[in-house]
Design an enzyme around this catalytic site. Structure first.
Site, mmCIF file in Angstrom:
data_model
loop_
_atom_site.group_PDB
_atom_site.id
_atom_site.type_symbol
_atom_site.label_atom_id
_atom_site.label_comp_id
_atom_site.label_asym_id
_atom_site.label_seq_id
_atom_site.Cartn_x
_atom_site.Cartn_y
_atom_site.Cartn_z
ATOM 1 N N SER A 139 19.040 -19.357 30.957
ATOM 2 C CA SER A 139 19.057 -17.984 31.115
ATOM 3 C C SER A 139 18.477 -17.706 29.953
ATOM 4 O O SER A 139 17.388 -18.156 29.435
ATOM 5 C CB SER A 139 20.638 -17.419 30.953
ATOM 6 O OG SER A 139 20.776 -16.029 31.230
ATOM 7 N N ASN A 140 18.766 -16.374 29.486
ATOM 8 C CA ASN A 140 18.024 -15.715 28.221
ATOM 9 C C ASN A 140 19.251 -14.858 27.465
ATOM 10 O O ASN A 140 20.197 -14.607 27.869
ATOM 11 C CB ASN A 140 16.672 -14.938 28.615
ATOM 12 C CG ASN A 140 16.925 -13.906 29.543
ATOM 13 O OD1 ASN A 140 17.725 -12.788 29.297
ATOM 14 N ND2 ASN A 140 16.474 -13.972 30.747
ATOM 15 N N ARG A 141 18.556 -14.218 26.268
ATOM 16 C CA ARG A 141 19.626 -13.350 25.325
ATOM 17 C C ARG A 141 19.888 -11.988 25.828
ATOM 18 O O ARG A 141 20.250 -11.300 25.258
ATOM 19 C CB ARG A 141 18.953 -13.610 24.077
ATOM 20 C CG ARG A 141 19.149 -14.868 23.467
ATOM 21 C CD ARG A 141 18.628 -14.892 21.969
ATOM 22 N NE ARG A 141 17.327 -14.294 21.687
ATOM 23 C CZ ARG A 141 17.145 -13.173 20.995
ATOM 24 N NH1 ARG A 141 18.104 -12.376 20.476
ATOM 25 N NH2 ARG A 141 16.022 -12.972 20.609
#
Ligand code: PMT
Length: 412
Positions: A216-218
């Site tokens: 995933s990412n931030r």
């Protein structure tokens, strides 16, 4: 009761919140907080009985203004008729909770305390949130008072059915503050996006590796949620496709929760054809594992030494085909060559605008409450200096809405 005296297109209201003496008075504190968070200006007026349930100090701190109380009816020594000042200041008066006694005073034009005197001096929209026991709500006298107020154009929100202060369950419970907020928002002059449908995608996506792990990412979703809130504040019907985030839904937004890029693509494909304005603020994963294991990968197997990835569907690039008339806005999360990357993305994906932000900076972009962007259009590039995402969202929606209005003016 006439409509609010608002500057055209203004998205903020001046709301006088009257609080009368029922146990639901504690909810008035949350209502004031929500109204302020929405950007409205708030002042409060407490009846004598309400003072037993909620302190003026609490409302004063939240509203940022002194609270009008009984003694203000005699003025504050300045010679000012404060009830007239309050009535002239307000765009809307909302009384929450509105007890049976207060409703009776309003219905019969009594002016024996600050709040009823101010209401009598006010010719704008009056919103009441009744709160009382079911037995009282069903009384003929209360029904007659409510009917008279409705005939005069007063808006009643509720009451709801649910647990009452007495422990009984029935009609008479004050509705929740969010519902009152939505009613007040609905009183605003129709904004520039009234009658339009806006689709916003926000947050990250999660691409599963196995039942436990994912890529995933931030992205927190804050930018996209602020955009959805700004669109609704301008009268749009907003659909918010949200990746896995921990944010409450903005009031008045239709929220569709998704997890993976594939799910986000499916949800966007459903809503896009009806949308007039589409904003892809989501941080959609560009890649996903070529295979998802059905059981947790064991470290001993070495199954995590290398992960084979494949590209996900480029949702933004596919929008023009399914929403040919919409204004389409993409984002670009870049760490270098910000503007050249944004310009090529705008042309390559056949969209109207790319909102470019430098995500290598710690003080803007992912997760934080602030952002700084340059909006790259066909013949304009507009920089918006670092500011809160909520303020920036308002300006971005106004910026791209102008393209929507221009497009609608063009001959078919
Ligand atoms: O959510 P926050 O914490 O508030 O952070 C905000 C943000 C940094 C996420 C936001 O401002 C932002 O930059 N969003 C876009 C992030 C992104 O994925 O940018 P990108 O350059 O990788 O993608 C370009 C565009 O294509 C984006 O509009 C993206 O939504 C879209 N895209 C990307 C991949 C994909 N498979 N499909 C897409 O539609």
């Amino acid at each position: 009761m006439s409509s609010p005296r608002l500057e055209p297109g203004s998205s903020a209201l001046r709301v006088l919140v009257g609080v009368s003496g029922g146990i639901a008075a504690y909810k008035a504190v949350e209502l004031v907080r929500l109204l302020k968070k929405e950007g409205h200006s708030v002042r409060c007026a407490l009846t004598r009985a309400a003072g037993a349930f909620v302190t003026p100090l609490t409302l004063e701190v939240l509203s940022g203004h002194r609270v009008y109380q009984e003694e203000y009816l005699a003025g504050d020594g300045s010679g000012e008729e404060l009830h007239i000042t309050a009535a002239e200041w307000a765009d809307v008066i909302c009384v929450a909770p509105a007890t049976a006694h207060t409703i009776a005073r309003f219905a019969n034009g009594l002016a024996d305390d600050f709040l009823s005197t101010t209401v009598l001096a006010f010719d704008g929209p009056l919103v009441l949130a009744p709160a009382m026991h079911s037995i009282m709500w069903r009384q003929e006298s209360v029904s007659a008072n409510v009917a008279r107020l409705r005939e005069r154009g007063v808006t009643l929100v509720g009451p709801a059915v649910g647990p009452l202060a007495s422990g009984d369950v029935g009609i008479g419970r004050m509705v929740e503050p969010a519902e009152i907020l939505a009613t007040i928002n609905g009183l605003q002059e129709p904004g520039p996006l009234a009658g339009r449908r806006v689709l916003i995608a926000a947050g990250p996506t999660r691409e599963a590796l196995d039942p436990v792990r994912f890529i995933s990412n931030r992205s927190s979703g804050k930018m996209g949620f602020a955009l959805a809130r700004a669109a609704v504040a301008r009268g749009a019907a907003a659909t918010l496709v949200a990746g896995p985030v921990s944010l409450p839904s903005p009031p008045g937004v239709e929220r569709v929760d998704v997890t993976s890029a594939e799910e986000m693509a499916a949800a966007v494909r459903i809503a896009a054809p009806q949308a007039d304005l589409i904003v892809m603020a989501a941080a959609v994963a560009d890649f996903k594992p070529t295979s998802v294991r059905t059981s947790k990968i064991k470290k001993s197997e070495g199954g995590l030494d290398s992960i084979e990835l494949e590209r996900t569907e480029d949702i933004l690039a596919g929008l023009r085909a399914i929403a040919p008339k919409a204004v389409i806005v993409g984002f670009a999360a870049e760490t270098d060559d910000l503007l050249s990357n944004a310009r090529s993305k705008r042309v390559g994906k056949d969209v109207d605008f790319i909102v470019a932000n430098d995500v290598s900076r710690a003080d803007i972009g992912f997760e934080g409450d602030h952002n700084e962007v340059t909006v790259v259009g066909g013949d304009t590039e507009t920089r918006f200096e670092r500011q809160s995402k909520s303020a920036l969202a308002e300006r971005l929606i106004d910026h791209v809405s102008r393209a929507l209005v221009d497009r609608e003016r063009q001959p078919a």
